[in-house]
Scaffold this motif. Structure first.
Motif, short mmCIF file in Angstrom:
data_model
loop_
_atom_site.label_atom_id
_atom_site.label_comp_id
_atom_site.label_asym_id
_atom_site.label_seq_id
_atom_site.Cartn_x
_atom_site.Cartn_y
_atom_site.Cartn_z
N TYR A 182 -5.68 8.62 -4.80
CA TYR A 182 -6.05 7.86 -5.99
C TYR A 182 -5.72 6.39 -5.87
N ALA A 183 -4.75 6.02 -5.04
CA ALA A 183 -4.36 4.61 -4.89
C ALA A 183 -5.56 3.76 -4.47
N ASP A 184 -6.32 4.24 -3.52
CA ASP A 184 -7.49 3.50 -3.06
C ASP A 184 -8.55 3.41 -4.16
N THR A 185 -8.79 4.50 -4.85
CA THR A 185 -9.77 4.51 -5.94
C THR A 185 -9.35 3.55 -7.04
N PHE A 186 -8.09 3.60 -7.44
CA PHE A 186 -7.58 2.69 -8.46
C PHE A 186 -7.76 1.25 -8.01
N ALA A 187 -7.39 0.94 -6.78
CA ALA A 187 -7.46 -0.43 -6.27
C ALA A 187 -8.91 -0.93 -6.19
N ARG A 188 -9.82 -0.04 -5.97
CA ARG A 188 -11.23 -0.41 -5.81
C ARG A 188 -11.95 -0.50 -7.15
N ASP A 189 -11.58 0.34 -8.12
CA ASP A 189 -12.38 0.48 -9.34
C ASP A 189 -11.76 -0.08 -10.62
N HIS A 190 -10.45 -0.18 -10.70
CA HIS A 190 -9.79 -0.58 -11.95
C HIS A 190 -9.73 -2.11 -12.07
N TRP A 246 0.82 -1.22 0.00
CA TRP A 246 0.00 0.00 0.00
C TRP A 246 0.85 1.26 0.00
N GLN A 247 2.03 1.21 0.59
CA GLN A 247 2.92 2.36 0.53
C GLN A 247 3.40 2.60 -0.90
N ARG A 248 3.73 1.52 -1.61
CA ARG A 248 4.15 1.66 -3.01
C ARG A 248 3.00 2.18 -3.86
N MET A 249 1.79 1.71 -3.58
CA MET A 249 0.63 2.22 -4.31
C MET A 249 0.48 3.73 -4.08
N ALA A 250 0.59 4.15 -2.83
CA ALA A 250 0.46 5.57 -2.49
C ALA A 250 1.59 6.39 -3.11
N ASP A 251 2.79 5.84 -3.10
CA ASP A 251 3.94 6.55 -3.68
C ASP A 251 3.76 6.76 -5.18
N HIS A 252 3.21 5.75 -5.84
CA HIS A 252 3.06 5.86 -7.30
C HIS A 252 1.82 6.64 -7.72
N PHE A 253 0.67 6.33 -7.13
CA PHE A 253 -0.59 6.92 -7.56
C PHE A 253 -1.02 8.13 -6.74
N GLY A 254 -0.41 8.32 -5.58
CA GLY A 254 -0.88 9.34 -4.65
C GLY A 254 -1.84 8.67 -3.68
N SER A 255 -1.83 9.12 -2.45
CA SER A 255 -2.60 8.42 -1.42
C SER A 255 -4.10 8.40 -1.70
N VAL A 267 4.83 1.30 -14.50
CA VAL A 267 5.51 1.89 -13.34
C VAL A 267 7.01 1.90 -13.63
N PRO A 268 7.68 3.02 -13.46
CA PRO A 268 9.12 3.09 -13.74
C PRO A 268 9.92 2.07 -12.91
N GLY A 269 10.99 1.60 -13.49
CA GLY A 269 11.84 0.58 -12.86
C GLY A 269 12.28 0.91 -11.46
N GLU A 270 12.58 2.16 -11.19
CA GLU A 270 13.06 2.54 -9.86
C GLU A 270 11.97 2.47 -8.80
N ARG A 271 10.72 2.37 -9.21
CA ARG A 271 9.61 2.24 -8.24
C ARG A 271 9.11 0.81 -8.09
N ARG A 272 9.70 -0.08 -8.85
CA ARG A 272 9.22 -1.48 -8.82
C ARG A 272 9.83 -2.16 -7.68
#
Length: 64
Positions: free
Chosen positions: A18-26, A7-16, A59-64
């Motif tokens: 949007y991460a939840d919205t993306f995880a719930r809806d996509h 969840w920290q990586r999700m927040a770092d990439h998508f923003g805190s 997602v860029p390599g440095e964030r994977r």
């Protein structure tokens, strides 16, 4: 991978917010037609879900 790290990586990439919205809806075919939440609830490993997200969302390599 622990869920807290996931969840920290999700927040770092998508923003805190949007991460939840993306995880719930996509819905992703790579997750068997599931959302992130559904895949995790179905027993998918967080690391595997993160790998799918990285591939699908470029997602860029440095964030994977």
């Amino acid at each position: 991978m622990r869920l807290t790290v996931f969840w920290q990586r999700m927040a770092d990439h998508f923003g805190s917010g949007y991460a939840d919205t993306f995880a719930r809806d996509h819905v992703m075919t790579e997750l068997g037609g599931r959302t992130v939440y559904e895949a995790l609830d179905a027993g998918w490993d967080a690391k595997d879900v993160w790998r799918v997200i990285c591939t699908v969302m470029n997602v860029p390599g440095e964030r994977r």
